[in-house]
Design a protein around this motif. Sequence first.
Motif, short mmCIF file in Angstrom:
data_model
loop_
_atom_site.label_atom_id
_atom_site.label_comp_id
_atom_site.label_asym_id
_atom_site.label_seq_id
_atom_site.Cartn_x
_atom_site.Cartn_y
_atom_site.Cartn_z
N UNK A 37 55.44 50.29 40.52
CA UNK A 37 54.00 50.06 40.41
C UNK A 37 53.40 49.80 41.78
N UNK A 38 52.13 50.17 41.92
CA UNK A 38 51.42 49.86 43.17
C UNK A 38 51.35 48.36 43.39
N UNK A 39 51.37 47.60 42.30
CA UNK A 39 51.26 46.15 42.40
C UNK A 39 52.61 45.48 42.62
N UNK A 52 52.23 48.36 51.93
CA UNK A 52 51.83 47.02 52.41
C UNK A 52 50.31 46.85 52.47
N UNK A 53 49.54 47.76 53.10
CA UNK A 53 48.09 47.55 53.13
C UNK A 53 47.44 47.70 51.75
N UNK A 54 47.98 48.55 50.91
CA UNK A 54 47.45 48.71 49.55
C UNK A 54 47.67 47.43 48.76
N UNK A 55 48.87 46.86 48.89
CA UNK A 55 49.17 45.61 48.18
C UNK A 55 48.31 44.46 48.68
N UNK A 56 48.07 44.44 49.99
CA UNK A 56 47.24 43.36 50.55
C UNK A 56 45.82 43.44 50.01
N UNK A 84 44.91 44.84 47.22
CA UNK A 84 44.96 44.55 45.79
C UNK A 84 44.99 43.04 45.54
N UNK A 85 45.81 42.34 46.30
CA UNK A 85 45.90 40.89 46.14
C UNK A 85 44.58 40.20 46.46
N UNK A 86 43.89 40.71 47.47
CA UNK A 86 42.60 40.11 47.84
C UNK A 86 41.57 40.31 46.73
N UNK A 87 41.51 41.54 46.20
CA UNK A 87 40.56 41.80 45.11
C UNK A 87 40.91 41.01 43.85
N UNK A 88 42.20 40.82 43.60
CA UNK A 88 42.64 40.12 42.38
C UNK A 88 42.22 38.65 42.38
N UNK A 89 41.88 38.11 43.55
CA UNK A 89 41.46 36.71 43.63
C UNK A 89 40.08 36.49 43.02
N UNK A 90 39.32 37.58 42.85
CA UNK A 90 37.94 37.44 42.36
C UNK A 90 37.73 38.36 41.17
N UNK A 91 38.11 37.86 39.99
CA UNK A 91 37.96 38.67 38.78
C UNK A 91 36.49 38.89 38.43
N UNK A 92 35.63 37.97 38.88
CA UNK A 92 34.21 38.17 38.66
C UNK A 92 33.69 39.40 39.38
#
Length: 367
Positions: free
Chosen positions: A245-247, A321-325, A327-335
Amino acid sequence: MSTLAPSLPSSPPGAPGALGTAAARARSAGLEERIRQDPGRFRVLTGDRPTGRLHLGHYFGTLRNRVRLQDLGAELFVIVADYQVLTDRDVADRLPEHVEELVLDHLAVGVDPERSTVFTHSAVPALNQLLLPFLSLVSVAELQRNPTVKDEIAHSRQSAVSGLMFTYPVHQAADILFCKANLVPVGQDQLPHLEITRTVARRFNDRYGSGGAVFPEPEALLSEAPLLLGTDGTKMSKSRGNAIQLAAGADETARLIRGAKTDSQRHIAYDPADRPEVASLLLLAALCQGRTPEEVAAGIGSAGSAALKRTVTESVNEYLAPIRARRAAYAEDRGYLRRILREGNERARAVADRTLGEVRAAMNADY
């Protein structure tokens, strides 16, 4: 099972609207040149069903091409086809979570919600209202002959096939035509679906267009998707648990690749016909490194499968690595994810409402 109106013949092979594979490939080559010359004239419809996180097969098969078209300047519509989850699953488990995960994957790889429209199927009522008039233009026999429908039915996990599954190609036609997309990136197996869409557009124009075209006949942009096998040597699939997975984190990626199927030969060579599992790993490393599989194989030589898997692991983890980074940043803000969907849904609804208004006017049903 009886057919619908016999006055609606299907396009014979070789007819102007028919999309044979050879013809589609020739058109795709010409389309690429036209896209480079004037990307702004193209509106692209693409998307996925929210049935789980996307993986490397999705990325190299479709996702990076979507970002490429967006970055060239084409107008991109990405549909999160939540209604279509119902075609082959009795229960849409954890659907809101899957929808958000799908949006996360698209943001992580570079889909820009300021330039592209990301929306959910169920949030655009006017899109789904197109299904009824479109179904009137297609015969039961044509749906029965569709090879992709037959394959979906054969692999369905349901005890009985729903009517929604049977009408899937026409539902997809509504997805494409609601925004008057004129370009659809597809694999070869999706050509029959797109031919149904072209047939629907052509028949609607002929029956209701009064000399003008209400809908374009969308072109197929055939993607040369690389053949990446899953870690078990079979088709890479979300449901089989054999995909990266990308994640996935770096450690999980390493674990999955360590367990990947190879063969007993120590010398590493790129031979897709006789050594498909090794070839798939070489191809994956090559895609991540921007090299050919043969070049990657030459660098490993007789170091064996362990060296091959180390090379693949390092290549994949560095590439992701940059894709995961992101993704993690966006995942912090579900709003933020929900806001992207709200805004995308609003834009898609406005487009669909205009199209449905044109359809009603063409059918003299505007009252």
